[in-house]
Motif scaffolding. Structure first.
Motif, PDB file in Angstrom:
ATOM      1  N   ASP A   1      39.119 -30.328  52.420  1.00 43.74           N
ATOM      2  CA  ASP A   1      38.854 -30.891  53.726  1.00 43.74           C
ATOM      3  C   ASP A   1      40.051 -30.518  54.743  1.00 43.74           C
ATOM      4  OD1 ASP A   1      36.913 -32.498  52.925  1.00 43.74           O
ATOM      5  OD2 ASP A   1      37.770 -34.276  52.996  1.00 43.74           O
ATOM      6  N   ALA A   2      41.166 -30.607  54.152  1.00 47.56           N
ATOM      7  CA  ALA A   2      42.380 -29.905  54.995  1.00 47.56           C
ATOM      8  C   ALA A   2      42.278 -28.420  55.210  1.00 47.56           C
ATOM      9  CB  ALA A   2      43.668 -30.105  54.197  1.00 47.56           C
ATOM     10  N   VAL A   3      41.623 -27.544  54.439  1.00 45.42           N
ATOM     11  CA  VAL A   3      41.481 -26.264  54.815  1.00 45.42           C
ATOM     12  C   VAL A   3      40.370 -26.063  55.812  1.00 45.42           C
ATOM     13  CG1 VAL A   3      40.620 -23.993  53.994  1.00 45.42           C
ATOM     14  CG2 VAL A   3      42.210 -25.361  52.640  1.00 45.42           C
TER      15      VAL A   3
ATOM     16  N   LYS B   1      35.640 -15.679  59.948  1.00 40.78           N
ATOM     17  CA  LYS B   1      35.087 -15.336  58.799  1.00 40.78           C
ATOM     18  C   LYS B   1      35.840 -14.373  58.079  1.00 40.78           C
ATOM     19  CE  LYS B   1      31.050 -13.873  56.138  1.00 40.78           C
ATOM     20  NZ  LYS B   1      29.658 -13.434  56.320  1.00 40.78           N
ATOM     21  N   GLN B   2      36.345 -13.457  58.715  1.00 42.44           N
ATOM     22  CA  GLN B   2      37.424 -12.462  57.979  1.00 42.44           C
ATOM     23  C   GLN B   2      38.613 -13.271  57.812  1.00 42.44           C
ATOM     24  OE1 GLN B   2      37.577  -9.604  60.994  1.00 42.44           O
ATOM     25  NE2 GLN B   2      35.827  -8.232  60.230  1.00 42.44           N
ATOM     26  N   LEU B   3      39.229 -13.869  58.510  1.00 42.64           N
ATOM     27  CA  LEU B   3      40.332 -14.670  58.294  1.00 42.64           C
ATOM     28  C   LEU B   3      40.179 -15.839  57.107  1.00 42.64           C
ATOM     29  CD1 LEU B   3      43.173 -15.754  59.235  1.00 42.64           C
ATOM     30  CD2 LEU B   3      41.924 -17.640  60.635  1.00 42.64           C
ATOM     31  N   LEU B   4      38.940 -16.454  56.907  1.00 39.50           N
ATOM     32  CA  LEU B   4      38.657 -17.000  55.768  1.00 39.50           C
ATOM     33  C   LEU B   4      38.611 -16.174  54.684  1.00 39.50           C
ATOM     34  CD1 LEU B   4      37.863 -19.969  54.430  1.00 39.50           C
ATOM     35  CD2 LEU B   4      35.473 -19.369  55.018  1.00 39.50           C
ATOM     36  N   GLU B   5      38.028 -15.291  54.523  1.00 38.52           N
ATOM     37  CA  GLU B   5      37.878 -14.342  53.437  1.00 38.52           C
ATOM     38  C   GLU B   5      39.253 -13.874  53.037  1.00 38.52           C
ATOM     39  OE1 GLU B   5      35.172 -11.323  54.593  1.00 38.52           O
ATOM     40  OE2 GLU B   5      33.469 -12.770  54.448  1.00 38.52           O
ATOM     41  N   ALA B   6      40.114 -13.612  54.018  1.00 39.40           N
ATOM     42  CA  ALA B   6      41.359 -13.031  53.717  1.00 39.40           C
ATOM     43  C   ALA B   6      42.301 -14.031  53.255  1.00 39.40           C
ATOM     44  CB  ALA B   6      42.062 -12.107  54.695  1.00 39.40           C
ATOM     45  N   GLU B   7      42.377 -15.186  54.025  1.00 43.36           N
ATOM     46  CA  GLU B   7      43.417 -16.239  53.363  1.00 43.36           C
ATOM     47  C   GLU B   7      42.882 -17.447  53.143  1.00 43.36           C
ATOM     48  OE1 GLU B   7      46.834 -16.061  53.648  1.00 43.36           O
ATOM     49  OE2 GLU B   7      46.569 -13.680  54.409  1.00 43.36           O
ATOM     50  N   GLY B   8      41.551 -17.664  52.819  1.00 44.81           N
ATOM     51  CA  GLY B   8      40.975 -19.045  52.377  1.00 44.81           C
ATOM     52  C   GLY B   8      41.337 -19.364  50.864  1.00 44.81           C
ATOM     53  N   GLY B   9      41.366 -18.273  49.884  1.00 47.29           N
ATOM     54  CA  GLY B   9      41.588 -18.870  48.704  1.00 47.29           C
ATOM     55  C   GLY B   9      43.386 -19.272  48.772  1.00 47.29           C
ATOM     56  N   ARG B  10      44.273 -18.434  49.337  1.00 49.82           N
ATOM     57  CA  ARG B  10      45.577 -18.935  49.280  1.00 49.82           C
ATOM     58  C   ARG B  10      45.841 -20.520  49.928  1.00 49.82           C
ATOM     59  NH1 ARG B  10      46.580 -14.043  51.495  1.00 49.82           N
ATOM     60  NH2 ARG B  10      46.477 -12.606  49.989  1.00 49.82           N
ATOM     61  N   MET B  11      45.087 -20.401  50.998  1.00 53.48           N
ATOM     62  CA  MET B  11      45.192 -21.707  51.781  1.00 53.48           C
ATOM     63  C   MET B  11      44.605 -22.770  50.825  1.00 53.48           C
ATOM     64  SD  MET B  11      43.736 -20.600  55.559  1.00 53.48           S
ATOM     65  CE  MET B  11      43.871 -22.158  56.560  1.00 53.48           C
ATOM     66  N   LEU B  12      43.484 -22.676  50.260  1.00 56.96           N
ATOM     67  CA  LEU B  12      43.098 -23.807  49.379  1.00 56.96           C
ATOM     68  C   LEU B  12      43.994 -24.055  48.414  1.00 56.96           C
ATOM     69  CD1 LEU B  12      40.787 -25.769  48.666  1.00 56.96           C
ATOM     70  CD2 LEU B  12      39.847 -23.916  47.433  1.00 56.96           C
TER      71      LEU B  12
ATOM     72  N   ASN C   1      50.525 -28.995  58.393  1.00 60.53           N
ATOM     73  CA  ASN C   1      50.590 -30.446  59.040  1.00 60.53           C
ATOM     74  C   ASN C   1      49.209 -31.088  58.811  1.00 60.53           C
ATOM     75  OD1 ASN C   1      52.957 -29.816  60.210  1.00 60.53           O
ATOM     76  ND2 ASN C   1      51.876 -28.528  61.921  1.00 60.53           N
ATOM     77  N   ARG C   2      48.176 -30.567  58.603  1.00 61.50           N
ATOM     78  CA  ARG C   2      47.065 -31.105  58.193  1.00 61.50           C
ATOM     79  C   ARG C   2      47.018 -31.777  57.021  1.00 61.50           C
ATOM     80  NH1 ARG C   2      44.903 -33.350  61.537  1.00 61.50           N
ATOM     81  NH2 ARG C   2      43.232 -34.030  60.218  1.00 61.50           N
ATOM     82  N   CYS C   3      47.658 -31.075  55.936  1.00 60.16           N
ATOM     83  CA  CYS C   3      47.821 -31.754  54.738  1.00 60.16           C
ATOM     84  C   CYS C   3      48.615 -33.135  54.654  1.00 60.16           C
ATOM     85  CB  CYS C   3      48.442 -30.780  53.832  1.00 60.16           C
ATOM     86  SG  CYS C   3      47.308 -29.228  53.174  1.00 60.16           S
ATOM     87  N   LEU C   4      49.758 -32.877  55.652  1.00 58.95           N
ATOM     88  CA  LEU C   4      50.793 -34.093  55.775  1.00 58.95           C
ATOM     89  C   LEU C   4      50.004 -35.219  56.503  1.00 58.95           C
ATOM     90  CD1 LEU C   4      53.842 -32.211  56.634  1.00 58.95           C
ATOM     91  CD2 LEU C   4      53.416 -33.272  54.751  1.00 58.95           C
ATOM     92  N   THR C   5      49.120 -34.771  57.380  1.00 61.60           N
ATOM     93  CA  THR C   5      48.336 -35.735  58.033  1.00 61.60           C
ATOM     94  C   THR C   5      47.381 -36.708  57.141  1.00 61.60           C
ATOM     95  OG1 THR C   5      48.445 -34.492  60.203  1.00 61.60           O
ATOM     96  CG2 THR C   5      46.619 -36.249  59.782  1.00 61.60           C
ATOM     97  N   LEU C   6      46.751 -35.598  56.233  1.00 62.81           N
ATOM     98  CA  LEU C   6      45.890 -36.338  55.117  1.00 62.81           C
ATOM     99  C   LEU C   6      46.675 -37.293  54.240  1.00 62.81           C
ATOM    100  CD1 LEU C   6      43.226 -33.613  54.355  1.00 62.81           C
ATOM    101  CD2 LEU C   6      42.920 -35.629  55.603  1.00 62.81           C
ATOM    102  N   LEU C   7      48.076 -36.836  53.942  1.00 65.04           N
ATOM    103  CA  LEU C   7      48.756 -37.496  53.197  1.00 65.04           C
ATOM    104  C   LEU C   7      49.224 -38.984  53.695  1.00 65.04           C
ATOM    105  CD1 LEU C   7      50.967 -34.729  51.225  1.00 65.04           C
ATOM    106  CD2 LEU C   7      49.405 -36.345  50.136  1.00 65.04           C
ATOM    107  N   ARG C   8      49.392 -38.943  55.031  1.00 63.90           N
ATOM    108  CA  ARG C   8      49.939 -40.026  55.681  1.00 63.90           C
ATOM    109  C   ARG C   8      48.698 -41.044  56.001  1.00 63.90           C
ATOM    110  NH1 ARG C   8      53.390 -36.025  58.889  1.00 63.90           N
ATOM    111  NH2 ARG C   8      55.345 -35.918  57.738  1.00 63.90           N
TER     112      ARG C   8
END
Length: 171
Positions: free
Chosen positions: A41-43, A15-26, A74-81
């Motif tokens: 979905d990728a995040v 949860k802390q990781l999501l709060e710290a990096e979630g916005g940037r990841m999205l 890698n998740r994003c690339l998998t979704l793109l492919r």
């Protein structure tokens, strides 16, 4: 460290990781996928993988943040492919997205004194653009070759040699 806590099964660390990096990841996922629904979905899928694979993280091989964003990329690339996904972009949007401009803007946003920026500045322009096109835009070597109007073999060489120089420079 949050990844160590995740590896130990601490759900609050995730949860802390999501709060710290979630916005940037999205934001990264949105830039790569060009669709908000796929980016979300990728995040989510990346966070599940981070939770499941946290025990595999090795600080000797790189930073925790780098490991996290590699999983997301890698998740994003998998979704793109993925064959069952249709990602459509309007012609107006395609015209607005000039790869070189996007890549150059991303480079310009790097902190002026960061090691990554210093090392990227040491590369020639076409090598830097090829590497950044791959990592920022998620382009394959073939896509980069087509967009840069360069032979595929040259692009592969630029990326390979550029990454070797970056590894050497950053170590």
């Amino acid at each position: 460290m949050l990844l160590r806590s995740c590896a130990d099964g601490d759900r609050t660390a995730l949860k802390q990781l999501l709060e710290a990096e979630g916005g940037r990841m999205l934001g990264v996922a949105r830039r790569m996928l060009k669709r908000d629904d796929l980016a979300q979905d990728a995040v989510q899928e990346a966070l599940v993988l981070i939770w499941r694979r946290a025990h595999q993280y090795d600080s000797g091989r790189g930073s925790a943040k780098g490991w996290i964003y590699t999983i997301l990329r890698n998740r994003c690339l998998t979704l793109l492919r993925s064959e069952d996904r249709d990602i459509s972009t309007s012609p107006e949007r395609m015209d607005a997205l000039q790869d070189a401009e996007v890549v150059d803007e991303a480079f310009d946003r790097l902190a002026g004194r960061s090691d990554l920026r210093r090392c990227l500045e040491g590369l020639d322009l076409q090598t830097r653009r090829a590497i950044l096109s791959s990592y920022i835009l998620g382009h394959s070597h073939g896509e980069i070759a087509g967009r840069m109007e360069a032979p595929l073999g040259s692009v592969k060489s630029w990326v390979r040699r550029g990454l070797m120089k970056l590894r050497e420079c950053l170590s």
